[in-house]
Design a protein around this motif. Structure first.
Motif, PDB file in Angstrom:
ATOM      1  N   ASP A 149       0.830  -1.196   0.000  1.00 30.79           N
ATOM      2  CA  ASP A 149       0.000   0.000   0.000  1.00 30.79           C
ATOM      3  C   ASP A 149       0.874   1.261   0.000  1.00 30.79           C
ATOM      4  O   ASP A 149       1.890   1.326   0.700  1.00 30.79           O
ATOM      5  CB  ASP A 149      -0.905  -0.011   1.241  1.00 30.79           C
ATOM      6  CG  ASP A 149      -1.997   1.027   1.147  1.00 30.79           C
ATOM      7  OD1 ASP A 149      -1.677   2.236   1.302  1.00 30.79           O
ATOM      8  OD2 ASP A 149      -3.154   0.643   0.932  1.00 30.79           O
ATOM      9  N   LEU A 150       0.473   2.247  -0.776  1.00 33.07           N
ATOM     10  CA  LEU A 150       1.217   3.505  -0.857  1.00 33.07           C
ATOM     11  C   LEU A 150       1.347   4.192   0.504  1.00 33.07           C
ATOM     12  O   LEU A 150       2.341   4.865   0.770  1.00 33.07           O
ATOM     13  CB  LEU A 150       0.548   4.445  -1.861  1.00 33.07           C
ATOM     14  CG  LEU A 150       0.724   4.062  -3.319  1.00 33.07           C
ATOM     15  CD1 LEU A 150      -0.335   4.724  -4.188  1.00 33.07           C
ATOM     16  CD2 LEU A 150       2.114   4.411  -3.802  1.00 33.07           C
ATOM     17  N   THR A 151       0.355   4.030   1.354  1.00 35.95           N
ATOM     18  CA  THR A 151       0.378   4.721   2.648  1.00 35.95           C
ATOM     19  C   THR A 151       1.405   4.140   3.617  1.00 35.95           C
ATOM     20  O   THR A 151       1.591   4.682   4.702  1.00 35.95           O
ATOM     21  CB  THR A 151      -1.020   4.735   3.304  1.00 35.95           C
ATOM     22  OG1 THR A 151      -1.448   3.383   3.492  1.00 35.95           O
ATOM     23  CG2 THR A 151      -2.016   5.512   2.475  1.00 35.95           C
ATOM     24  N   THR A 152       2.090   3.079   3.221  1.00 37.04           N
ATOM     25  CA  THR A 152       3.171   2.572   4.064  1.00 37.04           C
ATOM     26  C   THR A 152       4.405   3.465   3.962  1.00 37.04           C
ATOM     27  O   THR A 152       5.312   3.363   4.783  1.00 37.04           O
ATOM     28  CB  THR A 152       3.568   1.125   3.691  1.00 37.04           C
ATOM     29  OG1 THR A 152       4.023   1.104   2.339  1.00 37.04           O
ATOM     30  CG2 THR A 152       2.399   0.172   3.885  1.00 37.04           C
ATOM     31  N   THR A 177       4.483  10.026   5.163  1.00 35.02           N
ATOM     32  CA  THR A 177       3.948  11.278   4.602  1.00 35.02           C
ATOM     33  C   THR A 177       2.965  11.066   3.459  1.00 35.02           C
ATOM     34  O   THR A 177       2.381  12.026   2.979  1.00 35.02           O
ATOM     35  CB  THR A 177       5.019  12.310   4.164  1.00 35.02           C
ATOM     36  OG1 THR A 177       5.652  11.878   2.968  1.00 35.02           O
ATOM     37  CG2 THR A 177       6.038  12.579   5.251  1.00 35.02           C
ATOM     38  N   ILE A 178       2.774   9.830   2.992  1.00 42.24           N
ATOM     39  CA  ILE A 178       1.753   9.583   1.969  1.00 42.24           C
ATOM     40  C   ILE A 178       0.503   9.085   2.677  1.00 42.24           C
ATOM     41  O   ILE A 178       0.472   7.989   3.225  1.00 42.24           O
ATOM     42  CB  ILE A 178       2.230   8.579   0.909  1.00 42.24           C
ATOM     43  CG1 ILE A 178       3.406   9.179   0.155  1.00 42.24           C
ATOM     44  CG2 ILE A 178       1.085   8.210  -0.031  1.00 42.24           C
ATOM     45  CD1 ILE A 178       3.942   8.336  -0.962  1.00 42.24           C
ATOM     46  N   GLY A 179      -0.502   9.953   2.680  1.00 39.41           N
ATOM     47  CA  GLY A 179      -1.763   9.619   3.315  1.00 39.41           C
ATOM     48  C   GLY A 179      -2.769   9.103   2.314  1.00 39.41           C
ATOM     49  O   GLY A 179      -2.475   8.954   1.116  1.00 39.41           O
ATOM     50  N   PRO A 180      -3.977   8.856   2.776  1.00 41.52           N
ATOM     51  CA  PRO A 180      -5.020   8.306   1.905  1.00 41.52           C
ATOM     52  C   PRO A 180      -5.337   9.165   0.681  1.00 41.52           C
ATOM     53  O   PRO A 180      -5.545   8.626  -0.409  1.00 41.52           O
ATOM     54  CB  PRO A 180      -6.229   8.189   2.827  1.00 41.52           C
ATOM     55  CG  PRO A 180      -5.662   8.126   4.210  1.00 41.52           C
ATOM     56  CD  PRO A 180      -4.407   8.944   4.170  1.00 41.52           C
ATOM     57  N   THR A 201      -3.378  11.345  -0.947  1.00 41.17           N
ATOM     58  CA  THR A 201      -2.272  11.269  -1.904  1.00 41.17           C
ATOM     59  C   THR A 201      -2.253   9.902  -2.571  1.00 41.17           C
ATOM     60  O   THR A 201      -2.065   9.793  -3.783  1.00 41.17           O
ATOM     61  CB  THR A 201      -0.932  11.552  -1.200  1.00 41.17           C
ATOM     62  OG1 THR A 201      -0.975  12.864  -0.649  1.00 41.17           O
ATOM     63  CG2 THR A 201       0.237  11.457  -2.157  1.00 41.17           C
ATOM     64  N   ALA A 202      -2.462   8.852  -1.786  1.00 43.39           N
ATOM     65  CA  ALA A 202      -2.500   7.495  -2.345  1.00 43.39           C
ATOM     66  C   ALA A 202      -3.598   7.371  -3.392  1.00 43.39           C
ATOM     67  O   ALA A 202      -3.377   6.809  -4.471  1.00 43.39           O
ATOM     68  CB  ALA A 202      -2.696   6.470  -1.232  1.00 43.39           C
ATOM     69  N   LYS A 203      -4.755   7.915  -3.102  1.00 41.83           N
ATOM     70  CA  LYS A 203      -5.875   7.852  -4.044  1.00 41.83           C
ATOM     71  C   LYS A 203      -5.525   8.563  -5.357  1.00 41.83           C
ATOM     72  O   LYS A 203      -5.801   8.045  -6.446  1.00 41.83           O
ATOM     73  CB  LYS A 203      -7.117   8.474  -3.413  1.00 41.83           C
ATOM     74  CG  LYS A 203      -8.347   8.409  -4.268  1.00 41.83           C
ATOM     75  CD  LYS A 203      -9.552   9.007  -3.559  1.00 41.83           C
ATOM     76  CE  LYS A 203     -10.791   8.950  -4.427  1.00 41.83           C
ATOM     77  NZ  LYS A 203     -11.962   9.550  -3.761  1.00 41.83           N
ATOM     78  N   ASP A 217       0.969   1.149  -6.290  1.00 42.21           N
ATOM     79  CA  ASP A 217       1.535   0.630  -5.043  1.00 42.21           C
ATOM     80  C   ASP A 217       2.906   1.255  -4.772  1.00 42.21           C
ATOM     81  O   ASP A 217       3.466   1.958  -5.622  1.00 42.21           O
ATOM     82  CB  ASP A 217       1.648  -0.894  -5.093  1.00 42.21           C
ATOM     83  CG  ASP A 217       2.406  -1.380  -6.312  1.00 42.21           C
ATOM     84  OD1 ASP A 217       3.578  -0.997  -6.483  1.00 42.21           O
ATOM     85  OD2 ASP A 217       1.817  -2.139  -7.110  1.00 42.21           O
TER      86      ASP A 217
END
Length: 109
Positions: free
Chosen positions: A3-6, A9-12, A14-16, A25
């Motif tokens: 998951d990108l949020t791992t 500083t990348i939150g939901p 930004t991941a979306k 990913d």
């Protein structure tokens, strides 16, 4: 696929946005690098934000977002401005200067 949020500083949100731009990913993001991933965001219609650009760069280096200063920040600003100009179809660098002084015809959109 991680998951990108791992990535710190990348939150939901930004991941979306990254997923919508074709970066699904963390492995893909690391392979692309911050610059190419940000290009994908702009091409997908994202609005350019310099802070978001350098936060992504710092995140992939494992550094706090506010660690970007001085010449490093100035260099990233130049890369960001060139990327925005490139993805928006605007001339940059010498081409823009030559158009400004009339040595090249105006660019048609």
């Amino acid at each position: 696929m991680t998951d990108l949020t791992t990535i710190p500083t990348i939150g939901p949100a930004t991941a979306k946005a990254l997923i919508a731009a074709g970066v699904p990913d963390a492995e893909t993001l690391r392979a692309m690098g911050a610059h190419q991933a940000y290009r994908a965001l702009l091409v997908a219609g994202g609005k350019p934000h310099f802070i978001w650009y350098y936060v992504l760069e710092m995140a992939l280096q494992g550094r706090p977002w506010n660690d970007c200063r001085g010449e490093e920040k100035a260099m990233l600003r130049r890369r960001f401005d060139a990327l925005v100009a490139e993805t928006r179809g605007a001339p940059s660098g010498i081409e823009a200067a030559l158009r400004d002084i009339g040595l090249l015809p105006p660019q048609r959109n």
